[in-house]
Design a protein around this motif. Structure first.
Motif, PDB file in Angstrom:
ATOM      1  N   ARG A   1      33.084 -34.371 -15.563  1.00  0.00           N
ATOM      2  CA  ARG A   1      34.055 -35.174 -14.633  1.00  0.00           C
ATOM      3  C   ARG A   1      35.128 -34.187 -13.888  1.00  0.00           C
ATOM      4  O   ARG A   1      35.313 -33.046 -14.542  1.00  0.00           O
ATOM      5  N   LEU A   2      35.692 -34.676 -13.180  1.00  0.00           N
ATOM      6  CA  LEU A   2      36.863 -33.969 -12.500  1.00  0.00           C
ATOM      7  C   LEU A   2      38.288 -34.589 -12.863  1.00  0.00           C
ATOM      8  O   LEU A   2      38.155 -35.752 -12.855  1.00  0.00           O
ATOM      9  N   THR A   3      39.352 -33.759 -12.797  1.00  0.00           N
ATOM     10  CA  THR A   3      40.860 -34.403 -12.898  1.00  0.00           C
ATOM     11  C   THR A   3      41.654 -33.392 -12.000  1.00  0.00           C
ATOM     12  O   THR A   3      40.999 -32.369 -11.763  1.00  0.00           O
ATOM     13  N   ILE A   4      42.811 -33.734 -11.900  1.00  0.00           N
ATOM     14  CA  ILE A   4      43.627 -32.960 -11.144  1.00  0.00           C
ATOM     15  C   ILE A   4      43.841 -31.568 -12.005  1.00  0.00           C
ATOM     16  O   ILE A   4      44.041 -31.611 -12.785  1.00  0.00           O
ATOM     17  N   GLY A   5      43.982 -30.455 -11.022  1.00  0.00           N
ATOM     18  CA  GLY A   5      44.002 -29.201 -11.720  1.00  0.00           C
ATOM     19  C   GLY A   5      44.284 -28.280 -10.638  1.00  0.00           C
ATOM     20  O   GLY A   5      44.907 -28.737  -9.397  1.00  0.00           O
ATOM     21  N   SER A   6      44.012 -26.953 -10.808  1.00  0.00           N
ATOM     22  CA  SER A   6      44.258 -25.745  -9.957  1.00  0.00           C
ATOM     23  C   SER A   6      43.047 -25.026  -9.385  1.00  0.00           C
ATOM     24  O   SER A   6      43.346 -24.187  -8.482  1.00  0.00           O
TER      25      SER A   6
ATOM     26  N   ILE B   1      37.418 -20.644  -8.109  1.00  0.00           N
ATOM     27  CA  ILE B   1      37.909 -21.349  -6.896  1.00  0.00           C
ATOM     28  C   ILE B   1      39.116 -22.074  -7.008  1.00  0.00           C
ATOM     29  O   ILE B   1      39.141 -22.878  -7.603  1.00  0.00           O
ATOM     30  N   PRO B   2      40.066 -21.701  -6.347  1.00  0.00           N
ATOM     31  CA  PRO B   2      41.386 -22.310  -5.984  1.00  0.00           C
ATOM     32  C   PRO B   2      40.903 -23.789  -5.435  1.00  0.00           C
ATOM     33  O   PRO B   2      40.274 -23.894  -4.466  1.00  0.00           O
ATOM     34  N   HIS B   3      41.429 -24.854  -6.413  1.00  0.00           N
ATOM     35  CA  HIS B   3      41.037 -26.176  -5.807  1.00  0.00           C
ATOM     36  C   HIS B   3      41.992 -27.211  -6.591  1.00  0.00           C
ATOM     37  O   HIS B   3      42.759 -26.744  -7.671  1.00  0.00           O
ATOM     38  N   ASP B   4      42.206 -28.381  -6.012  1.00  0.00           N
ATOM     39  CA  ASP B   4      43.230 -29.352  -6.629  1.00  0.00           C
ATOM     40  C   ASP B   4      42.592 -30.300  -7.721  1.00  0.00           C
ATOM     41  O   ASP B   4      43.353 -31.073  -8.326  1.00  0.00           O
ATOM     42  N   ARG B   5      41.487 -29.697  -7.951  1.00  0.00           N
ATOM     43  CA  ARG B   5      40.815 -30.718  -8.990  1.00  0.00           C
ATOM     44  C   ARG B   5      40.152 -29.449 -10.045  1.00  0.00           C
ATOM     45  O   ARG B   5      39.769 -28.555  -9.819  1.00  0.00           O
ATOM     46  N   THR B   6      40.065 -30.066 -11.447  1.00  0.00           N
ATOM     47  CA  THR B   6      39.126 -28.762 -12.205  1.00  0.00           C
ATOM     48  C   THR B   6      38.133 -29.763 -13.183  1.00  0.00           C
ATOM     49  O   THR B   6      38.560 -31.221 -13.242  1.00  0.00           O
TER      50      THR B   6
ATOM     51  N   ILE C   1      26.480 -30.259  -6.077  1.00  0.00           N
ATOM     52  CA  ILE C   1      26.694 -31.316  -5.518  1.00  0.00           C
ATOM     53  C   ILE C   1      28.136 -31.623  -5.687  1.00  0.00           C
ATOM     54  O   ILE C   1      28.456 -31.940  -6.680  1.00  0.00           O
ATOM     55  N   LEU C   2      28.878 -31.538  -4.898  1.00  0.00           N
ATOM     56  CA  LEU C   2      30.285 -31.528  -4.831  1.00  0.00           C
ATOM     57  C   LEU C   2      30.908 -31.969  -3.391  1.00  0.00           C
ATOM     58  O   LEU C   2      30.505 -31.326  -2.396  1.00  0.00           O
ATOM     59  N   GLU C   3      32.094 -32.899  -3.414  1.00  0.00           N
ATOM     60  CA  GLU C   3      32.519 -33.261  -2.050  1.00  0.00           C
ATOM     61  C   GLU C   3      33.309 -32.232  -1.605  1.00  0.00           C
ATOM     62  O   GLU C   3      33.115 -31.900  -0.428  1.00  0.00           O
ATOM     63  N   ARG C   4      34.160 -31.650  -2.157  1.00  0.00           N
ATOM     64  CA  ARG C   4      35.125 -30.669  -1.967  1.00  0.00           C
ATOM     65  C   ARG C   4      35.258 -29.773  -3.180  1.00  0.00           C
ATOM     66  O   ARG C   4      35.246 -30.091  -4.196  1.00  0.00           O
TER      67      ARG C   4
ATOM     68  N   ARG D   1      33.142 -39.809  -4.688  1.00  0.00           N
ATOM     69  CA  ARG D   1      34.685 -40.223  -5.102  1.00  0.00           C
ATOM     70  C   ARG D   1      35.352 -38.954  -5.741  1.00  0.00           C
ATOM     71  O   ARG D   1      36.404 -39.389  -5.969  1.00  0.00           O
ATOM     72  N   GLU D   2      34.955 -38.018  -5.658  1.00  0.00           N
ATOM     73  CA  GLU D   2      35.609 -36.578  -6.073  1.00  0.00           C
ATOM     74  C   GLU D   2      35.953 -36.799  -7.508  1.00  0.00           C
ATOM     75  O   GLU D   2      37.005 -36.442  -8.293  1.00  0.00           O
ATOM     76  N   GLU D   3      35.076 -37.745  -8.573  1.00  0.00           N
ATOM     77  CA  GLU D   3      35.360 -37.870 -10.002  1.00  0.00           C
ATOM     78  C   GLU D   3      34.480 -36.899 -10.529  1.00  0.00           C
ATOM     79  O   GLU D   3      34.528 -36.877 -11.995  1.00  0.00           O
TER      80      GLU D   3
END
Length: 165
Positions: free
Chosen positions: A13-18, A27-32, A101-104, A144-146
């Motif tokens: 699962r993904l959550t808000i992150g850096s 990889i810098p990203h707004d989810r972790t 498999i990843l949206e962003r 849904r980037e979850e």
């Protein structure tokens, strides 16, 4: 010639992150990822594929998320421990085929770096490794980037030389 195939899959699962840990790179990203370890879904799938080829269970049996000592563990360490077990038994990499498999974020510009990292971890040539990236086209938890998923297939060959198949 003794050869073995292993299939690996992992999802987190993904959550808000850096940042995202993926294929041994950050990889810098707004989810972790939400994970007991560092959450590198690709390295987990590769580790599972190797364990499958060895007929030695799965990553959860070797590095259980119920063990406090495993908290925050490096996915690199897990992969290297399993790969050492394989090479100590005489197994060598023929090839590794991976799909993330990843949206962003879009992984196109990073695939070569991930491929190089996997080759370095496995003592292989980059030509023995394929890294593909897909989106879920907005469908399901990945869309849904979850969540993020990785699938891998590995082919191992018994022998003392590195396979240049």
């Amino acid at each position: 010639m003794d050869m073995r195939v292993g299939i690996g899959h992992d999802s987190h699962r993904l959550t808000i992150g850096s940042h995202l840990n993926l294929g041994g790179i950050t990889i810098p990203h707004d989810r972790t990822t939400i994970a007991h370890s560092d959450g590198d879904v690709l390295l987990h799938a590769v580790t599972d594929a190797i364990l499958g080829a060895l007929a030695q269970g799965d990553i959860g049996e070797h590095f259980p998320d119920t063990e406090p000592a495993e908290a925050g563990r490096s996915s690199r360490e897990m992969l290297l421990a399993v790969w050492k077990r394989a090479t100590d038994q005489g197994w060598r990499l023929v090839n590794l085929d991976c799909t993330v498999i990843l949206e962003r974020p879009r992984l196109g510009p990073l695939k070569a770096e991930i491929r190089e990292q996997l080759a370095a971890l496995l003592g292989a040539k980059p030509e023995q490794i394929s890294v593909k990236a897909k989106t879920a086209e907005g469908v399901g938890p990945v869309g849904r980037e979850e969540a993020v998923e990785a699938h891998c297939v590995v082919l191992l060959r018994k022998g003392t030389d590195v396979c240049d198949c």
